[in-house]
Write an enzyme that holds these catalytic residues in place. Sequence first.
Site, PDB file in Angstrom:
ATOM      1  N   ASP A 200       1.183  -0.969  -0.215  1.00  0.00           N
ATOM      2  CA  ASP A 200      -0.130  -0.260  -0.092  1.00  0.00           C
ATOM      3  C   ASP A 200       0.647   1.090  -0.170  1.00  0.00           C
ATOM      4  OD1 ASP A 200      -1.888   2.232   0.811  1.00  0.00           O
ATOM      5  OD2 ASP A 200      -2.047   0.901   2.378  1.00  0.00           O
ATOM      6  N   GLN A 203       0.549   6.715   0.968  1.00  0.00           N
ATOM      7  CA  GLN A 203       1.280   7.707   1.459  1.00  0.00           C
ATOM      8  C   GLN A 203       3.356   7.775   0.771  1.00  0.00           C
ATOM      9  OE1 GLN A 203      -0.105  10.106   3.341  1.00  0.00           O
ATOM     10  NE2 GLN A 203      -1.403   8.878   3.653  1.00  0.00           N
ATOM     11  N   LYS A 226      -3.570  12.125  -3.787  1.00  0.00           N
ATOM     12  CA  LYS A 226      -2.264  12.518  -2.687  1.00  0.00           C
ATOM     13  C   LYS A 226      -0.794  12.443  -3.500  1.00  0.00           C
ATOM     14  CE  LYS A 226      -4.109   8.954   0.352  1.00  0.00           C
ATOM     15  NZ  LYS A 226      -4.637   9.374   1.619  1.00  0.00           N
TER      16      LYS A 226
HETATM   17  N1  PMP Z   1      -3.690   4.015   2.726  1.00  0.00           N
HETATM   18  C1  PMP Z   1      -3.659   4.445   2.735  1.00  0.00           C
HETATM   19  C2  PMP Z   1      -1.895   4.467   3.617  1.00  0.00           C
HETATM   20  C3  PMP Z   1      -4.016   5.486   3.010  1.00  0.00           C
HETATM   21  O1  PMP Z   1      -3.384   6.633   4.337  1.00  0.00           O
HETATM   22  C4  PMP Z   1      -4.905   5.911   1.938  1.00  0.00           C
HETATM   23  C5  PMP Z   1      -5.568   7.033   2.236  1.00  0.00           C
HETATM   24  N2  PMP Z   1      -5.961   8.024   3.515  1.00  0.00           N
HETATM   25  C6  PMP Z   1      -5.935   4.799   1.638  1.00  0.00           C
HETATM   26  C7  PMP Z   1      -4.867   3.321   1.872  1.00  0.00           C
HETATM   27  C8  PMP Z   1      -6.873   4.723   0.714  1.00  0.00           C
HETATM   28  O2  PMP Z   1      -6.335   5.707  -0.391  1.00  0.00           O
HETATM   29  P1  PMP Z   1      -8.033   6.326  -1.593  1.00  0.00           P
HETATM   30  O3  PMP Z   1      -8.842   6.820  -0.445  1.00  0.00           O
HETATM   31  O4  PMP Z   1      -7.238   7.295  -2.065  1.00  0.00           O
HETATM   32  O5  PMP Z   1      -8.921   5.025  -1.778  1.00  0.00           O
END
Ligand code: PMP
Length: 411
Positions: A200, A203, A226
Amino acid sequence: MFDPVQVRSQFPIFQQTLPKGLPVTFLDSAASAQKPQTVIDAERRVYETHYANAYRGVYRFGAQIDDELEASRDAVRMLLGAERVEEVIFTAGTTLALNMVAFGWGRKHLKAGDEILLNLMEHHANLVPWQQVAKQTGANIRYLPLTPQGELDLTRLDEFLNPRTKIVSVTAMSNVLGTLNPIRKLADRAHDMGAVLVVDAAQSVPHGIVDVVQQGIDFLAFSGHKLYGPTGVGVLYGRRDLLNRMDPIIFGGHMIEQVHLHESSWAHLPAKFEAGTIPIVQAIALKTAIDFVDGLGFDAIHAHEQDLVNYAWQELHQIPGLKVYGPPPDRRGAILSFSIARAHPEDLAQLLDRKGVFVRHGHHCTMPLHAWLEVPATVRASFGVYNTREDVDRLRDALLFAREKLRLKAV
Ligand code: PMP
């Protein structure tokens, strides 16, 4: 030379002042980053000049859209260090990308008794899909413990990895603790057991160099929003041989090769995983966002953000009763989550807003991590390329103001 003031001037949102002449102190880039003018213009340009659906029309607008999408796909390939362009799948974001791996790979390949290795710092997007797949397949989820400083306890890996481990899924950077995880090491250990490594990178992608080949990553997910890019678009990277053995989870137009009345077959990569109309304009403008960060250079971005984290660490620790969660600045990315004794995080966030300082409060989609931290919620300040040391000063001053308002001064 990286000049944050010049970088900031490229973001229209910072050209405004709030009531009472306050500047916008935006410290919530970990939730979603602001957009430079070039990204805003890129989206607008497509709509104004040659918008059409993708991969459908032979007329010139359609052809131009297809070319721009493929240019963006290639820009993502280079950003990630992937070998092949068809290993880059456009998705709606990290969440969908991780669900695609969980249900498209996990549900197909996991059997009862197999194990999925997660850990306590995962975002719900890298946790809840695996819970669902575990329920459907009879696989078990195991959680690698954290050290008291909020890092993966690698000394315990041997206990948690075994030949039943089929998937190791980990965040490259915690969205709460800022912890940077040792991806190459985890890849090697996972591969030794015959497991795949899912990363993942929601970040980590905006803050540092990723190289899926060098780091041994099998699947990786990130979101455009992001990375100073549009909302609605994200990426799933997968090694080609694995994507060819993974099922699609969304079915419909464009992802098929042949459709008969009772059976269908799937198109080649990447179309197999891009059913329906993808977020065309957003995916095109993602390239503009990548060009933006490439133009700044990841080394410069990293150095700048490291300076901000070091400075914020030092300044925040001057505030009585304040506790920062996670490892020291040299082992974390540009995120600081904290609490102040006797202050409710929501009150703090609201009082900071009065000073034009925008932070996030809550569990940040990491309830198991907050249970482990033994707090229901934290306040999170996260930094992007446009933040400056003055933003940190305003955060510190606003926190002192909040303490005063909450009558915590005497503590
Ligand atoms: N994984 C992490 C570590 C995140 O910080 C986030 C977003 N807060 C997500 C997954 C999910 O991303 P998204 O909402 O853009 O799908």
